[in-house]
Design an enzyme around this catalytic site. Sequence first.
Site, PDB file in Angstrom:
ATOM      1  N   GLU A 114     149.127  97.094  37.315  1.00 36.05           N
ATOM      2  CA  GLU A 114     149.734  98.424  37.404  1.00 36.05           C
ATOM      3  C   GLU A 114     151.209  98.140  37.804  1.00 36.05           C
ATOM      4  O   GLU A 114     152.391  98.607  36.958  1.00 36.05           O
ATOM      5  CB  GLU A 114     149.634  99.191  38.497  1.00 36.05           C
ATOM      6  N   ASP A 157     146.502  95.650  42.195  1.00 38.73           N
ATOM      7  CA  ASP A 157     147.097  94.868  42.014  1.00 38.73           C
ATOM      8  C   ASP A 157     148.513  94.883  43.077  1.00 38.73           C
ATOM      9  O   ASP A 157     148.787  96.422  43.011  1.00 38.73           O
ATOM     10  CB  ASP A 157     148.205  94.131  41.203  1.00 38.73           C
TER      11      ASP A 157
END
Length: 412
Positions: free
Chosen positions: A161, A95
Amino acid sequence: MHASATSAVDTASLMPQHADFSDWPNSREWLAHLIHFATVSRDSNLALIHCLRDALEVAGVSAEIIHDDGGDKANLLAVIGPVVEGGVVLSGHTDVVPVEGQAWDSDPFTLREADGRLYGRGSSDMKGFIACCMAAVPALVSAARDGKLERPVIFAFSYDEEIGCLGAPRMIARLRDRLPRPAAVLVGEPTLMSVVDAHKGITVIRTTVTGKPSHSSQVNLGVSAIHLAARMVTFIEDRMQARIDCGHLDERFEVPHASLHVGRIEGGTAVNITAGQCIFDWELRHLPGEDVEAMLAEIDAYAERLLVPYRERAPEVAIHSERTVETVPALGQGERDPAIHLCQRLLGEARASQAVTYATEAGQFQREGWPTVVCGPGSISVAHQANEYIDIRQLAACDRFLAQLVREQQTS
């Protein structure tokens, strides 16, 4: 157009058409492809995860997809080589942070090269590392097919994350339950290929203060949630200073103490009404080895003491804190030497390891008892910024690093 969270992408055009890997993409080509996926944390990362899985399957590697509860995000776990102890985990998150409000000179989701730099969202943090991992697949698979890879290399690519290291725990649990103990975990966050063996942990908290509204000309009848919140905010900052005064310091860190910071506050309805509610968001970034629960309990205890004088006339007053992001553990207390020494061998030099103030998934891996460090291409100074980039030389350095890892895993 960049790839949306759910749109189909022509992965076949990127994949080799022959078993000899002669046309397998290099790290730059992989990076261009990965940046094309707009995997902002608020959106799905499945298109990118499926791309990686499909590519690995073409290479003869089985990859497991581990979904979140909603099914629209996933981790990827893949093992190349024998399922034995002594493997090395290569970990990275898929991400990226948003680009809204940033002044980019080009499309953030289309790789642009200029002056030896590759620009694009996630180029440094941290699709550059994943691109290098994927570029290393032919060497890994060839060594495994020839029976030369004595210990496995494990890809562990996560989701979310950036918003609290949410995806890694279930991937780590699967890795723990499925595979023998790894010898080391290398988290490829951008460190300019330096070895980081310590970072702070983080807990994010929302505190809701409930007061009793009254006309401001009769403050004796009400209890202002804003005033109570102000005392809480001041106490939180005071606890940070108290820890400094007591010598709870680690000089390896740029900020050598735990930081407690209130970043957002809102409350009240009008200037002439005592506020019925006030909410503030804050964070604790703790040093390795500090007792997070004890630190938070101290603040909760103060909140209880603060309310005592008001409860007789306003029993509804309350101060309630909840974690909006569960504690992400610090890195630095567990065994790290095997991972440090591995990185030093791969880099070809015994450079000293460092400590950083930001948090990563490394502490979550270390919590399982696995030697873990952070080492990856690119600079954290350009991460999350407009015109994020990675120097081409950093990609090349990571390629060499992983090529040496392939050789390392072939030796006793």
